[in-house]
Design a protein around this motif. Sequence first.
Motif, mmCIF file in Angstrom:
data_model
loop_
_atom_site.group_PDB
_atom_site.id
_atom_site.type_symbol
_atom_site.label_atom_id
_atom_site.label_comp_id
_atom_site.label_asym_id
_atom_site.label_seq_id
_atom_site.Cartn_x
_atom_site.Cartn_y
_atom_site.Cartn_z
ATOM 1 N N LEU A 1 -46.516 95.992 35.636
ATOM 2 C CA LEU A 1 -47.289 94.754 35.728
ATOM 3 C C LEU A 1 -48.447 94.956 36.689
ATOM 4 N N CYS A 2 -49.520 94.204 36.497
ATOM 5 C CA CYS A 2 -50.575 94.186 37.499
ATOM 6 C C CYS A 2 -50.129 93.220 38.598
ATOM 7 N N ARG A 3 -50.799 93.246 39.722
ATOM 8 C CA ARG A 3 -50.339 92.429 40.848
ATOM 9 C C ARG A 3 -50.459 90.943 40.558
ATOM 10 N N GLN A 4 -51.458 90.534 39.774
ATOM 11 C CA GLN A 4 -51.625 89.115 39.455
ATOM 12 C C GLN A 4 -50.482 88.614 38.578
ATOM 13 N N ALA A 5 -50.104 89.385 37.588
ATOM 14 C CA ALA A 5 -48.995 89.000 36.718
ATOM 15 C C ALA A 5 -47.681 89.016 37.492
ATOM 16 N N PHE A 6 -47.540 89.973 38.415
ATOM 17 C CA PHE A 6 -46.322 90.044 39.214
ATOM 18 C C PHE A 6 -46.156 88.802 40.083
ATOM 19 N N ARG A 7 -47.241 88.330 40.680
ATOM 20 C CA ARG A 7 -47.161 87.136 41.519
ATOM 21 C C ARG A 7 -46.713 85.917 40.716
ATOM 22 N N GLU A 8 -47.120 85.849 39.446
ATOM 23 C CA GLU A 8 -46.750 84.714 38.618
ATOM 24 C C GLU A 8 -45.262 84.694 38.279
ATOM 25 N N ILE A 9 -44.675 85.857 38.029
ATOM 26 C CA ILE A 9 -43.296 85.873 37.548
ATOM 27 C C ILE A 9 -42.296 86.487 38.525
ATOM 28 N N ALA A 10 -42.697 86.743 39.755
ATOM 29 C CA ALA A 10 -41.828 87.429 40.714
ATOM 30 C C ALA A 10 -40.530 86.665 40.967
ATOM 31 N N GLU A 11 -40.603 85.380 41.170
ATOM 32 C CA GLU A 11 -39.391 84.611 41.448
ATOM 33 C C GLU A 11 -38.475 84.532 40.231
ATOM 34 N N GLU A 12 -39.047 84.514 39.040
ATOM 35 C CA GLU A 12 -38.236 84.455 37.816
ATOM 36 C C GLU A 12 -37.409 85.720 37.616
ATOM 37 N N ILE A 13 -37.939 86.860 38.051
ATOM 38 C CA ILE A 13 -37.212 88.111 37.851
ATOM 39 C C ILE A 13 -36.391 88.520 39.075
ATOM 40 N N GLY A 14 -36.338 87.661 40.087
ATOM 41 C CA GLY A 14 -35.413 87.889 41.195
ATOM 42 C C GLY A 14 -35.999 88.334 42.505
ATOM 43 N N PHE A 15 -37.284 88.358 42.670
ATOM 44 C CA PHE A 15 -37.896 88.742 43.945
ATOM 45 C C PHE A 15 -38.095 87.496 44.790
ATOM 46 N N LYS A 16 -37.961 87.656 46.121
ATOM 47 C CA LYS A 16 -38.166 86.540 47.035
ATOM 48 C C LYS A 16 -39.435 86.773 47.845
ATOM 49 N N LYS A 17 -40.109 85.661 48.186
ATOM 50 C CA LYS A 17 -41.308 85.746 48.995
ATOM 51 C C LYS A 17 -40.912 85.492 50.453
ATOM 52 N N TYR A 18 -41.256 86.441 51.325
ATOM 53 C CA TYR A 18 -40.960 86.313 52.740
ATOM 54 C C TYR A 18 -42.229 86.044 53.517
ATOM 55 N N ASN A 19 -42.159 85.102 54.456
ATOM 56 C CA ASN A 19 -43.305 84.807 55.322
ATOM 57 C C ASN A 19 -42.967 85.109 56.758
ATOM 58 N N ARG B 1 -54.423 94.710 31.949
ATOM 59 C CA ARG B 1 -55.284 95.248 33.008
ATOM 60 C C ARG B 1 -54.798 96.627 33.431
ATOM 61 N N ILE B 2 -55.732 97.438 33.918
ATOM 62 C CA ILE B 2 -55.356 98.775 34.367
ATOM 63 C C ILE B 2 -55.404 98.896 35.886
ATOM 64 N N GLY B 3 -55.988 97.928 36.581
ATOM 65 C CA GLY B 3 -56.081 97.999 38.030
ATOM 66 C C GLY B 3 -54.916 97.303 38.711
ATOM 67 N N ALA B 4 -54.609 97.721 39.936
ATOM 68 C CA ALA B 4 -53.551 97.140 40.760
ATOM 69 C C ALA B 4 -52.234 97.115 40.004
ATOM 70 N N HIS B 5 -51.872 98.255 39.450
ATOM 71 C CA HIS B 5 -50.700 98.375 38.592
ATOM 72 C C HIS B 5 -49.453 98.647 39.433
ATOM 73 N N ILE B 6 -48.380 97.888 39.201
ATOM 74 C CA ILE B 6 -47.105 98.079 39.898
ATOM 75 C C ILE B 6 -46.131 98.715 38.916
ATOM 76 N N LYS B 7 -45.809 99.997 39.142
ATOM 77 C CA LYS B 7 -44.890 100.665 38.231
ATOM 78 C C LYS B 7 -43.507 100.879 38.854
ATOM 79 N N LYS B 8 -43.365 100.504 40.107
ATOM 80 C CA LYS B 8 -42.081 100.658 40.773
ATOM 81 C C LYS B 8 -41.036 99.797 40.088
ATOM 82 N N TYR B 9 -39.818 100.286 40.013
ATOM 83 C CA TYR B 9 -38.706 99.620 39.318
ATOM 84 C C TYR B 9 -39.006 99.429 37.833
ATOM 85 N N ASN B 10 -39.934 100.220 37.299
ATOM 86 C CA ASN B 10 -40.316 100.151 35.886
ATOM 87 C C ASN B 10 -40.822 98.763 35.492
ATOM 88 N N LEU B 11 -41.594 98.108 36.393
ATOM 89 C CA LEU B 11 -42.123 96.779 36.115
ATOM 90 C C LEU B 11 -43.317 96.819 35.165
#
Length: 76
Positions: free
Chosen positions: A58-76, A46-56
């Motif tokens: 990824l689109c935002r949907q793919a990032f949500r799927e693998i965020a915890e696997e690559i070390g990001f935490k979800k804060y509420n 996909r070309i929309g909602a692209h996250i290039k920070k930290y050389n990721l």
Amino acid sequence: MTASDWNKIIKQIKHKPSKLKRFMKYNVPKKRTTGIALKKCIRTGRIGAHIKKYNLNLCRQAFREIAEEIGFKKYN
């Protein structure tokens, strides 16, 4: 001409070398150096909602799927 159209034509004329050579000379897709089509998600393409920070790259949907696997935490 879209990429799928280009691939369909290649399949049709691949057994005719002279026509294939001429087609390739004038109709090969350009290598992108700038613009929105250059930055694609590495998982989904996909070309929309692209996250290039930290050389990721990824689109935002793919990032949500693998965020915890690559070390990001979800804060509420």
